[in-house]
Motif scaffolding. Structure first.
Motif, PDB file in Angstrom:
ATOM      1  N   LEU B   4       6.552 -11.022 -16.128  1.00 62.41           N
ATOM      2  CA  LEU B   4       5.965 -10.011 -16.791  1.00 62.41           C
ATOM      3  C   LEU B   4       6.566  -8.442 -16.628  1.00 62.41           C
ATOM      4  O   LEU B   4       6.650  -7.728 -17.689  1.00 62.41           O
ATOM      5  N   TYR B   7      10.613  -8.714 -18.931  1.00 59.76           N
ATOM      6  CA  TYR B   7      10.630  -8.839 -20.140  1.00 59.76           C
ATOM      7  C   TYR B   7      10.697  -7.267 -20.731  1.00 59.76           C
ATOM      8  O   TYR B   7      11.741  -7.185 -21.421  1.00 59.76           O
ATOM      9  N   PRO B   8      10.060  -6.398 -20.260  1.00 59.65           N
ATOM     10  CA  PRO B   8      10.574  -4.936 -20.579  1.00 59.65           C
ATOM     11  C   PRO B   8      11.932  -4.560 -20.449  1.00 59.65           C
ATOM     12  O   PRO B   8      12.339  -3.491 -20.912  1.00 59.65           O
ATOM     13  N   LEU B   9      12.480  -5.128 -19.332  1.00 58.38           N
ATOM     14  CA  LEU B   9      14.166  -4.611 -18.983  1.00 58.38           C
ATOM     15  C   LEU B   9      14.780  -5.501 -20.035  1.00 58.38           C
ATOM     16  O   LEU B   9      16.045  -5.416 -19.950  1.00 58.38           O
ATOM     17  N   GLY B  10      14.234  -6.213 -20.832  1.00 61.28           N
ATOM     18  CA  GLY B  10      15.230  -7.064 -21.695  1.00 61.28           C
ATOM     19  C   GLY B  10      15.632  -8.463 -21.156  1.00 61.28           C
ATOM     20  O   GLY B  10      16.584  -9.348 -21.497  1.00 61.28           O
ATOM     21  N   ARG B  12      15.432 -12.382 -19.602  1.00 62.02           N
ATOM     22  CA  ARG B  12      14.929 -13.793 -20.076  1.00 62.02           C
ATOM     23  C   ARG B  12      14.774 -14.694 -18.778  1.00 62.02           C
ATOM     24  O   ARG B  12      16.154 -14.521 -17.953  1.00 62.02           O
ATOM     25  N   ILE B  27       4.114 -18.891 -19.932  1.00 62.63           N
ATOM     26  CA  ILE B  27       4.765 -17.401 -20.467  1.00 62.63           C
ATOM     27  C   ILE B  27       6.196 -17.411 -20.346  1.00 62.63           C
ATOM     28  O   ILE B  27       7.076 -16.441 -20.902  1.00 62.63           O
ATOM     29  N   SER B 261       1.846   1.729  -7.594  1.00 61.14           N
ATOM     30  CA  SER B 261       3.241   2.341  -7.183  1.00 61.14           C
ATOM     31  C   SER B 261       3.840   2.709  -8.455  1.00 61.14           C
ATOM     32  O   SER B 261       3.612   2.389  -9.523  1.00 61.14           O
ATOM     33  N   ARG B 262       4.780   3.706  -8.537  1.00 62.51           N
ATOM     34  CA  ARG B 262       5.588   4.221  -9.623  1.00 62.51           C
ATOM     35  C   ARG B 262       6.262   3.041 -10.139  1.00 62.51           C
ATOM     36  O   ARG B 262       6.617   3.026 -11.233  1.00 62.51           O
ATOM     37  N   GLU B 267       9.307  -5.604 -10.563  1.00 59.01           N
ATOM     38  CA  GLU B 267      10.320  -4.870 -11.117  1.00 59.01           C
ATOM     39  C   GLU B 267      11.367  -4.459 -10.256  1.00 59.01           C
ATOM     40  O   GLU B 267      12.683  -4.800 -10.344  1.00 59.01           O
ATOM     41  N   ARG B 271      15.511  -5.207 -10.198  1.00 57.32           N
ATOM     42  CA  ARG B 271      16.348  -4.413 -10.301  1.00 57.32           C
ATOM     43  C   ARG B 271      17.417  -4.769  -9.389  1.00 57.32           C
ATOM     44  O   ARG B 271      18.686  -4.426  -9.395  1.00 57.32           O
ATOM     45  N   GLY B 275      21.454  -5.785  -9.119  1.00 56.66           N
ATOM     46  CA  GLY B 275      22.387  -4.543  -8.972  1.00 56.66           C
ATOM     47  C   GLY B 275      21.984  -3.297  -9.735  1.00 56.66           C
ATOM     48  O   GLY B 275      22.717  -2.498  -9.901  1.00 56.66           O
ATOM     49  N   LEU B 276      20.720  -3.349 -10.308  1.00 58.70           N
ATOM     50  CA  LEU B 276      20.330  -1.983 -11.068  1.00 58.70           C
ATOM     51  C   LEU B 276      19.828  -0.949 -10.027  1.00 58.70           C
ATOM     52  O   LEU B 276      19.264  -1.299  -8.830  1.00 58.70           O
ATOM     53  N   PRO B 277      19.719   0.375 -10.309  1.00 55.43           N
ATOM     54  CA  PRO B 277      19.011   1.344  -9.736  1.00 55.43           C
ATOM     55  C   PRO B 277      17.672   0.917  -9.390  1.00 55.43           C
ATOM     56  O   PRO B 277      16.847   0.500 -10.095  1.00 55.43           O
TER      57      PRO B 277
END
Lengths: 351, 351
Positions: B4, B7-10, B12, B27, B261-262, B267, B271, B275-277
């Motif tokens: 969940l 998915y918003p990060l694109g 799969r 899901i 949390s922010r 998520e 991330r 290797g994402l920020p």
């Protein structure tokens, strides 16, 4: 986004979409067929409740379903939203100001209407318009004939032009239990007829403006026997709010609510159609929602911004297509403006 | 919850779970087979990155995958977390205080260890323990023989008892890029060995306590070459923090972060392994996370509470099973305490 909001509530979904590459199919069962196809109606009729998030689903399909299963919002709301004349008449009957408007069935009627509105005026098809499609701006009498030729053959509407200062939108919602709630007004910025940026809560909204918008929203919920999220687009001109159009669904100008509100419009729409208590619509700080149109921004650039939230819909890129959005959140307006200034060029220079 | 958040990060997903009724299967694609099954390893090896959210996946399966695809967290972190002796030795080597502990391979070794710790002490299996399973409290010498007979036959560990005042947990995270972040400490309340309630940020945490916990978290991230979310459970006794155990995964005491949390731990874990920020770990107000164990509370009752957020995992109810959780959020501790007092009996009276 409805499914993502509903899974934590223990809900399960079936989506119907004529496009077989609908992103919903990646995360939920998808029946890729016409809205009116018998197998679609049969499958939907087996659900506990049916809703829609596209205002051009056929009224006949929704009416047929209403006889078999609970469907929200009502077919009346859908019908009104699909016809700009009925929509404007509905606003007028409820005492909600609109631009002057005239039913146009012929060139002669158009010419008479233009006499009344003067120039500029906007000629629109009564049905099947969104994101600026099906509209022509008439700047002088030279535009009248060509615009009628281009759009004619279908019922039309002429609207007088309002020199508005900004567009605002109100998301009103009502649960099947009758409970109502309103999100704070959002301020919307378009380009080429497509929503680019939405600020929520809208700046410079005094208590009177807010109360007026809510009064209009409540009147529409009542008049339409509405259940779910209803979006009302408003123009503000010299302190007066004019209704532009309504959308009987979750709305792009409410996408910020996923992070920018105590409860998102998607969760609240589901709560509403299921007759559950509505969640708080109170904002969390200040939010800006930026649409990603035609291409997605660099993911790392977006995620490196403080409190930026990426929503990639997983759609195939195409010019003018909304592929995703980014919500920026900040504790105050000044910080939001700074973050927005930093993020804007990363998203729209490449769009 | 990972899907969940992803998915918003694109993103799969493909999930592997030996249970064919895993809620992930509702899901996302689910391969219901053993973690070590060749078809599971082959399918996972075709992914861009592999992670796990269960610390008892076989080390051999993860090691085999590491040769074929990027896997985070490291197999070393997984191996250490699966063996209470290695775990405690790791803490000791890093200068992180722990309860006194002794490797126990025989009754004679147990008796010698008990001499050193005194009573009470806790006898634990070195491997495959969670939620209080595989543990016996020794209150007097009469308990020693029976506890060894019950747990014996597998490698054991005896731990001295710490009269701690409370349990805290730290969620530390590091991205594949090396960027690190820490969530504020959470305060955890258990019953019958199962987490019931988590408060975040934990009350009464001064800057020194917080800095000490972060120092321990950073030492573990470094030592284990860690990528992802790492949970460190700590006991606080008279201002001293003792490490209890670590979990190489997103953690129940971080579930509040979805709303509290922010950026959620889910998520941020994604991330990190991509290797994402990393996203901000700053809290949004004050949160309480209540586990729903054995049965789910009445949905309407929960949703009618201000700023309460329901998470129904869609699992088949079973005594002692975590079926979901509710996160309460409030602008200050006092309001949180009031809301918690109102909600607690609605969730746990029926549990």
């Amino acid at each position: 986004m409805l499914a993502l909001a509903g899974y934590p509530l223990g809900l399960r979904f079936l989506f119907v979409d004529p496009n077989d590459d609908s992103p919903a199919g990646e995360i939920a069962p998808l029946l890729a067929t016409d809205y009116s196809a018998p197998e679609a109606l049969d499958a939907l009729a087996r659900c506990d409740v049916v809703t829609y998030e596209f205002e051009n689903v056929p009224v006949e399909a929704v009416r047929a379903l209403e006889a078999r299963v609970t469907v929200y919002p009502s077919v009346r709301a859908l019908g009104v939203s699909q016809d700009r004349l009925l929509e404007k008449q509905c606003f007028r009957e409820l005492g909600i100001p609109t631009a002057p408007f005239f039913d146009v069935g012929s060139l002669a009627e158009l010419e008479a209407a233009v006499e009344a509105t003067g120039f500029p005026a906007v000629l629109k098809t009564r049905r099947l318009g969104y994101d600026g499609k099906g509209q022509r701006v008439l700047k002088s009498s030279a535009d009248v004939g060509p615009a009628f030729d281009e759009l004619g053959g279908v019922p039309l509407l002429l609207e007088g032009f309002i020199a508005f200062e900004r567009e605002l939108s109100l998301l009103a919602l009502r649960s099947a239990t009758g409970e109502t709630a309103f999100y704070p007004l959002a301020e919307n910025h378009h380009e080429g007829g497509i929503l680019r940026l939405s600020l929520s809560p809208a700046p410079n909204v005094d208590a009177e403006l807010d109360a007026t918008a809510r009064r209009y929203g409540r009147a529409l919920l009542d008049e339409l026997g509405y259940v779910g999220v209803l979006a009302l687009e408003l123009f503000e001109a010299r302190g007066v709010l004019y209704a532009n159009e309504l959308a009987p669904r979750v709305h792009n100008s409410g996408h910020h609510s996923i992070e920018g509100s105590r409860t998102s419009q998607f969760e609240n729409h589901l709560r509403a159609v299921l007759g559950l208590p509505l969640g708080s619509t109170e904002p969390i700080g200040y939010s800006a929602m930026l649409n990603c149109i035609g291409s997605m921004p660099d993911e790392k650039t977006v995620l490196a911004m403080p409190d930026a939230h990426l929503h990639d819909y997983g759609k195939v890129p195409r010019a003018g297509r909304k592929l995703g959005h980014v919500t920026l959140r900040a504790p105050d307006r000044r910080t939001l403006a700074e973050r927005l200034a930093a993020l804007r060029p990363k998203i729209w220079d490449i769009g």
